[in-house]
Motif scaffolding. Structure first.
Motif, PDB file in Angstrom:
ATOM      1  N   UNK A 101     -27.598  57.339   4.835  1.00  0.00           N
ATOM      2  CA  UNK A 101     -27.656  56.750   3.618  1.00  0.00           C
ATOM      3  C   UNK A 101     -28.852  57.580   2.656  1.00  0.00           C
ATOM      4  N   UNK A 102     -28.704  57.277   1.483  1.00  0.00           N
ATOM      5  CA  UNK A 102     -29.754  58.020   0.432  1.00  0.00           C
ATOM      6  C   UNK A 102     -31.225  57.519   0.736  1.00  0.00           C
ATOM      7  N   UNK A 103     -31.871  58.575   0.853  1.00  0.00           N
ATOM      8  CA  UNK A 103     -33.426  58.215   1.019  1.00  0.00           C
ATOM      9  C   UNK A 103     -34.465  59.185   0.224  1.00  0.00           C
ATOM     10  N   UNK A 104     -35.357  58.662  -0.479  1.00  0.00           N
ATOM     11  CA  UNK A 104     -36.316  59.285  -1.127  1.00  0.00           C
ATOM     12  C   UNK A 104     -35.704  60.135  -2.298  1.00  0.00           C
ATOM     13  N   UNK A 105     -34.521  59.500  -2.876  1.00  0.00           N
ATOM     14  CA  UNK A 105     -33.755  60.400  -3.908  1.00  0.00           C
ATOM     15  C   UNK A 105     -32.880  61.629  -3.352  1.00  0.00           C
ATOM     16  N   UNK A 106     -32.958  61.570  -2.122  1.00  0.00           N
ATOM     17  CA  UNK A 106     -31.956  62.551  -1.587  1.00  0.00           C
ATOM     18  C   UNK A 106     -30.449  61.864  -1.113  1.00  0.00           C
ATOM     19  N   UNK A 107     -29.534  62.334  -1.579  1.00  0.00           N
ATOM     20  CA  UNK A 107     -28.303  61.851  -1.479  1.00  0.00           C
ATOM     21  C   UNK A 107     -27.590  62.057   0.053  1.00  0.00           C
ATOM     22  N   UNK A 108     -27.415  61.120   0.871  1.00  0.00           N
ATOM     23  CA  UNK A 108     -26.974  61.338   2.028  1.00  0.00           C
ATOM     24  C   UNK A 108     -27.800  62.200   3.070  1.00  0.00           C
ATOM     25  N   UNK A 109     -28.960  61.712   3.034  1.00  0.00           N
ATOM     26  CA  UNK A 109     -30.283  62.174   4.037  1.00  0.00           C
ATOM     27  C   UNK A 109     -30.001  62.249   5.370  1.00  0.00           C
ATOM     28  N   UNK A 110     -30.221  63.773   5.694  1.00  0.00           N
ATOM     29  CA  UNK A 110     -30.201  63.897   7.134  1.00  0.00           C
ATOM     30  C   UNK A 110     -31.397  64.609   7.580  1.00  0.00           C
ATOM     31  N   UNK A 111     -32.181  64.040   8.285  1.00  0.00           N
ATOM     32  CA  UNK A 111     -33.300  64.835   8.788  1.00  0.00           C
ATOM     33  C   UNK A 111     -33.247  65.735   9.999  1.00  0.00           C
ATOM     34  N   UNK A 112     -34.044  66.485  10.298  1.00  0.00           N
ATOM     35  CA  UNK A 112     -34.153  67.192  11.547  1.00  0.00           C
ATOM     36  C   UNK A 112     -33.739  66.516  12.662  1.00  0.00           C
ATOM     37  N   UNK A 159     -30.320  49.351   5.939  1.00  0.00           N
ATOM     38  CA  UNK A 159     -29.074  49.992   6.126  1.00  0.00           C
ATOM     39  C   UNK A 159     -28.643  50.069   7.671  1.00  0.00           C
ATOM     40  N   UNK A 160     -29.651  50.221   8.586  1.00  0.00           N
ATOM     41  CA  UNK A 160     -29.389  50.363   9.989  1.00  0.00           C
ATOM     42  C   UNK A 160     -28.690  48.882  10.378  1.00  0.00           C
ATOM     43  N   UNK A 161     -29.628  47.804  10.022  1.00  0.00           N
ATOM     44  CA  UNK A 161     -29.314  46.394  10.457  1.00  0.00           C
ATOM     45  C   UNK A 161     -27.931  46.075   9.887  1.00  0.00           C
ATOM     46  N   UNK A 162     -27.626  46.486   8.741  1.00  0.00           N
ATOM     47  CA  UNK A 162     -26.431  46.291   8.090  1.00  0.00           C
ATOM     48  C   UNK A 162     -25.173  46.760   8.926  1.00  0.00           C
ATOM     49  N   UNK A 163     -25.270  48.035   9.376  1.00  0.00           N
ATOM     50  CA  UNK A 163     -24.358  48.690  10.475  1.00  0.00           C
ATOM     51  C   UNK A 163     -24.176  48.292  11.707  1.00  0.00           C
ATOM     52  N   UNK A 164     -25.474  47.926  12.095  1.00  0.00           N
ATOM     53  CA  UNK A 164     -25.593  47.243  13.560  1.00  0.00           C
ATOM     54  C   UNK A 164     -24.746  45.768  13.569  1.00  0.00           C
ATOM     55  N   UNK A 165     -25.006  45.059  12.595  1.00  0.00           N
ATOM     56  CA  UNK A 165     -24.065  43.882  12.490  1.00  0.00           C
ATOM     57  C   UNK A 165     -22.854  44.297  12.266  1.00  0.00           C
ATOM     58  N   UNK A 169     -18.189  51.923  22.567  1.00  0.00           N
ATOM     59  CA  UNK A 169     -19.385  51.931  22.585  1.00  0.00           C
ATOM     60  C   UNK A 169     -19.924  52.738  21.441  1.00  0.00           C
ATOM     61  N   UNK A 170     -21.057  52.458  20.766  1.00  0.00           N
ATOM     62  CA  UNK A 170     -21.562  53.126  19.706  1.00  0.00           C
ATOM     63  C   UNK A 170     -23.029  53.262  19.916  1.00  0.00           C
ATOM     64  N   UNK A 171     -23.459  54.645  19.082  1.00  0.00           N
ATOM     65  CA  UNK A 171     -24.856  54.940  19.158  1.00  0.00           C
ATOM     66  C   UNK A 171     -25.069  55.188  17.419  1.00  0.00           C
ATOM     67  N   UNK A 172     -26.206  54.238  16.769  1.00  0.00           N
ATOM     68  CA  UNK A 172     -26.121  54.623  15.286  1.00  0.00           C
ATOM     69  C   UNK A 172     -27.399  55.545  15.264  1.00  0.00           C
ATOM     70  N   UNK A 173     -27.250  56.564  14.647  1.00  0.00           N
ATOM     71  CA  UNK A 173     -28.397  57.621  14.539  1.00  0.00           C
ATOM     72  C   UNK A 173     -28.565  57.386  12.858  1.00  0.00           C
ATOM     73  N   UNK A 174     -29.861  58.017  12.573  1.00  0.00           N
ATOM     74  CA  UNK A 174     -30.457  57.979  11.156  1.00  0.00           C
ATOM     75  C   UNK A 174     -31.784  57.952  11.142  1.00  0.00           C
ATOM     76  N   UNK A 175     -32.443  57.895   9.979  1.00  0.00           N
ATOM     77  CA  UNK A 175     -33.819  57.349   9.557  1.00  0.00           C
ATOM     78  C   UNK A 175     -34.171  56.194  10.205  1.00  0.00           C
TER      79      UNK A 175
END
Length: 138
Positions: A68-79, A15-21, A3-9
């Motif tokens: 993934x990259x977001x708004x010019x930030x490499x490897x974005x991880x939000x709070x 990108x999420x759909x790509x990894x889900x598939x 089982x897997x949970x995908x987290x991210x923005x």
């Protein structure tokens, strides 16, 4: 089956759909992943979505941080994603949960949790993804 949970923005839907598939095609069971919430119902829906997401982390074998990259930030991880990763790590360290914590890529130094991610990688608590994402992004 694992089982897997995908987290991210949730704003990185392609990108999420790509990894889900990608993970479904490899036989993984997707317990949860970021989904956009209708703004008009956000305050009504969000508390349950958030609670359910954390519950899925307690049930998963793998927590995959899709940073993934977001708004010019490499490897974005939000709070919020960092909180989810920290929760997964707490499950592993405090409760001895057999959970694999995987991040897509090393975040840029401008990402607030860069130092923690670097330390956790050195300690072996989390690992970098070794899949074919970069072929997808070409």
């Amino acid at each position: 089956m694992k089982k897997i949970v995908i987290a991210g923005s949730a704003k990185l839907q392609s990108d999420i759909e790509y990894f889900k598939e990608h993970f479904e095609n490899k036989g993984y069971i997707i317990l949860d992943y970021p989904q956009k919430i209708d703004e008009s119902k956000f305050m009504e829906i969000y508390p349950n979505v958030h609670k359910n997401f954390f519950e899925c982390i307690t049930k998963t074998d793998i927590l995959f941080i899709m940073n993934a990259d977001k708004n010019g930030t490499n490897g974005y991880i939000g709070a919020e994603t960092f909180a989810e990763l920290t929760f997964g790590l707490a499950q592993k360290l405090v409760y001895n949960k057999d959970i694999e914590l995987v991040i897509l890529k090393m975040p840029g130094k401008e990402v607030a949790c860069y130092d923690e991610i670097s330390l956790w990688l050195k300690l072996g608590w989390i690992k970098l993804y070794e899949g074919d994402y970069y072929e997808f992004k070409k």
